[in-house]
Enzyme design. Structure first.
Site, PDB file in Angstrom:
ATOM      1  N   GLN A  29     -11.689   9.172  10.934  1.00 19.77           N
ATOM      2  CA  GLN A  29     -11.462   7.821  11.441  1.00 19.77           C
ATOM      3  C   GLN A  29     -12.397   7.448  12.590  1.00 19.77           C
ATOM      4  O   GLN A  29     -12.671   6.261  12.821  1.00 19.77           O
ATOM      5  CB  GLN A  29     -10.013   7.681  11.899  1.00 19.77           C
ATOM      6  CG  GLN A  29      -9.614   6.348  12.492  1.00 19.77           C
ATOM      7  CD  GLN A  29      -9.843   5.159  11.586  1.00 19.77           C
ATOM      8  OE1 GLN A  29     -10.244   4.085  12.027  1.00 19.77           O
ATOM      9  NE2 GLN A  29      -9.595   5.324  10.300  1.00 19.77           N
ATOM     10  N   MET A  37      -4.262   4.471  18.500  1.00 24.21           N
ATOM     11  CA  MET A  37      -4.225   4.221  17.066  1.00 24.21           C
ATOM     12  C   MET A  37      -3.598   5.359  16.265  1.00 24.21           C
ATOM     13  O   MET A  37      -3.443   5.241  15.047  1.00 24.21           O
ATOM     14  CB  MET A  37      -5.655   3.973  16.563  1.00 24.21           C
ATOM     15  CG  MET A  37      -6.425   2.901  17.321  1.00 24.21           C
ATOM     16  SD  MET A  37      -5.620   1.282  17.329  1.00 24.21           S
ATOM     17  CE  MET A  37      -5.734   0.845  15.594  1.00 24.21           C
ATOM     18  N   GLY A  38      -3.233   6.446  16.916  1.00 21.03           N
ATOM     19  CA  GLY A  38      -2.775   7.607  16.164  1.00 21.03           C
ATOM     20  C   GLY A  38      -1.302   7.618  15.822  1.00 21.03           C
ATOM     21  O   GLY A  38      -0.895   8.154  14.786  1.00 21.03           O
ATOM     22  N   ARG A  65     -10.021  -0.901   7.973  1.00 17.91           N
ATOM     23  CA  ARG A  65      -9.096  -1.872   8.573  1.00 17.91           C
ATOM     24  C   ARG A  65      -8.513  -1.337   9.870  1.00 17.91           C
ATOM     25  O   ARG A  65      -8.217  -2.102  10.790  1.00 17.91           O
ATOM     26  CB  ARG A  65      -8.030  -2.310   7.590  1.00 17.91           C
ATOM     27  CG  ARG A  65      -6.971  -1.278   7.169  1.00 17.91           C
ATOM     28  CD  ARG A  65      -5.828  -1.149   8.156  1.00 17.91           C
ATOM     29  NE  ARG A  65      -4.632  -0.586   7.565  1.00 17.91           N
ATOM     30  CZ  ARG A  65      -3.767   0.161   8.210  1.00 17.91           C
ATOM     31  NH1 ARG A  65      -3.976   0.518   9.479  1.00 17.91           N
ATOM     32  NH2 ARG A  65      -2.675   0.594   7.606  1.00 17.91           N
ATOM     33  N   GLY A  80      -1.519   0.330  18.189  1.00 21.54           N
ATOM     34  CA  GLY A  80      -1.826   0.007  16.802  1.00 21.54           C
ATOM     35  C   GLY A  80      -1.107   0.943  15.844  1.00 21.54           C
ATOM     36  O   GLY A  80      -1.562   2.064  15.603  1.00 21.54           O
ATOM     37  N   LYS A  99       5.099  11.250  16.930  1.00 23.17           N
ATOM     38  CA  LYS A  99       3.687  11.278  17.296  1.00 23.17           C
ATOM     39  C   LYS A  99       3.498  10.711  18.707  1.00 23.17           C
ATOM     40  O   LYS A  99       4.175   9.764  19.104  1.00 23.17           O
ATOM     41  CB  LYS A  99       2.842  10.489  16.305  1.00 23.17           C
ATOM     42  CG  LYS A  99       2.589  11.203  14.987  1.00 23.17           C
ATOM     43  CD  LYS A  99       1.568  10.451  14.158  1.00 23.17           C
ATOM     44  CE  LYS A  99       1.201  11.184  12.883  1.00 23.17           C
ATOM     45  NZ  LYS A  99       0.179  10.452  12.101  1.00 23.17           N
ATOM     46  N   LYS A 133       0.861  -1.176   0.000  1.00 19.13           N
ATOM     47  CA  LYS A 133       0.000   0.000   0.000  1.00 19.13           C
ATOM     48  C   LYS A 133       0.894   1.222   0.000  1.00 19.13           C
ATOM     49  O   LYS A 133       1.845   1.312   0.785  1.00 19.13           O
ATOM     50  CB  LYS A 133      -0.921   0.047   1.216  1.00 19.13           C
ATOM     51  CG  LYS A 133      -1.920   1.218   1.132  1.00 19.13           C
ATOM     52  CD  LYS A 133      -2.780   1.353   2.370  1.00 19.13           C
ATOM     53  CE  LYS A 133      -2.045   2.074   3.486  1.00 19.13           C
ATOM     54  NZ  LYS A 133      -2.931   2.437   4.611  1.00 19.13           N
ATOM     55  N   ASP A 181       1.947   6.600  14.339  1.00 13.97           N
ATOM     56  CA  ASP A 181       2.499   5.706  13.319  1.00 13.97           C
ATOM     57  C   ASP A 181       3.735   6.310  12.659  1.00 13.97           C
ATOM     58  O   ASP A 181       4.156   5.880  11.595  1.00 13.97           O
ATOM     59  CB  ASP A 181       1.445   5.387  12.253  1.00 13.97           C
ATOM     60  CG  ASP A 181       0.907   6.633  11.557  1.00 13.97           C
ATOM     61  OD1 ASP A 181       1.362   7.749  11.884  1.00 13.97           O
ATOM     62  OD2 ASP A 181       0.040   6.493  10.685  1.00 13.97           O
TER      63      ASP A 181
END
Length: 323
Positions: A138, A220-221, A110, A294, A227, A67, A223
């Protein structure tokens, strides 16, 4: 090559479908059948964009692909979403490209699925109050996916944008849930049985003292390096689960506690896939604060794209082009 548009991707893959496929991919990773290759993520130096490539392979499927895309912060003014992604699948037998799949919706669904799977395996079964920090695009994916695994009755939320809170509130109301928008993060964290953070923040938004024993957190933020959504002390006191350990301590929420020496890689109880596969214990008591870091991995993108391709073939959707 089969080309699947954004419209077709939305029509083909449901939240429930995504949860089922992503859960299988987590387990395949834990069992050693699937792996993600090193992530490329760079500042473009044009349009303030961040561009990344995630790739991986599942030999048990078999499934191979990548991706590519990222964050273009000026897109909203052009009538486009800021996050833009495309997935390319390759024939594992020959290496030839076999499908091009629009991945904006699929990335959202996902990500919601990954968080919901963590909630399914790590939160207390009686959890009924959801807290969401960050109510951008999101958030709706997160809410709908969480509802697929837990009987949520009330939603607390915070976002720096009042408009985002209002928009998200309409989604909450459509689903028949009580809604409590907040002016600060503390109230959200303090009331949540399940806390989801999904922002691009580069500073801690949630402090350790705000989170009650027994809470499950899906962070989840984070990545990318820099961050951060959670205070490092909160990460250090939680029971830690990850999608992939190497990413968690370098670009995920765990990076700050790791860099400060508050945790090591041995501090992680295990991967979410190991819990699913029965190779690792999940929550051990109702008092534990569980945390899923995540970061997002390629295999999540590949399995939902592959599902879209399979369903498109069954339903006659998509466009076949010579390649």
């Amino acid at each position: 090559m089969l080309v699947i548009s954004e419209q077709d991707a939305r029509a083909l893959v449901s939240v429930e479908d995504a949860i089922a496929e992503v859960e299988k991919s987590f387990a395949a990773m834990a069992r050693g059948f699937a792996r993600n290759y090193p992530v490329v993520r760079e500042l473009v130096g044009y349009q303030d964009a961040v561009y990344g490539v995630k790739t991986g392979c599942d030999t048990s499927a078999p499934l191979l692909g990548l991706k590519a895309g990222g964050y273009w912060p000026h897109n909203l003014a052009k009538g486009l979403t800021n996050h833009q992604s495309s997935t390319v699948l390759f024939d594992p037998e020959t290496g030839r490209a076999s499908a091009l799949v629009s991945a904006n919706y699929l990335t959202g669904v996902r990500t919601g699925a990954a968080s919901a799977i963590a909630t399914k395996y790590l939160s207390r079964p009686d959890s009924s109050v959801l807290g969401i920090i960050g109510t951008g695009v999101q958030s709706a994916y997160q809410l709908r996916a969480t509802l697929a695994v837990r009987p949520i009755r009330k939603v607390y939320a915070w976002d720096p944008s009042p408009e985002n809170l209002v928009t998200f509130g309409r989604t909450v109301a459509e689903l028949g849930l009580a809604y409590a928008p907040q002016t600060d993060c503390q109230a959200v964290a303090a009331n949540a049985d399940i806390l989801i953070t999904v922002t691009p923040s580069q500073r801690a938004l949630v402090e350790k003292s705000w989170v009650r024993p027994g809470t499950h957190i899906s962070a989840m933020g984070a990545d990318t390096k820099g961050k951060q959504e959670l205070e490092a002390a909160l990460v250090a006191c939680a029971v830690l689960f990850v999608d992939e350990a190497a990413q968690a301590i370098t670009i995920g929420e765990c990076q700050h506690a790791f860099n400060a020496g508050l945790i090591t890689e041995q501090s992680l109880r295990g991967s979410l896939g190991a819990v699913i596969a029965g190779l690792c214990e999940g929550r051990r008591s109702a008092q534990e604060i569980t945390l899923f870091d995540g970061t997002g991995v390629a295999l999540q993108d590949l399995v939902v794209a592959d599902l879209a391709v399979r369903l498109a073939a069954e339903r006659g959707l998509g466009c076949r082009v010579a390649y």
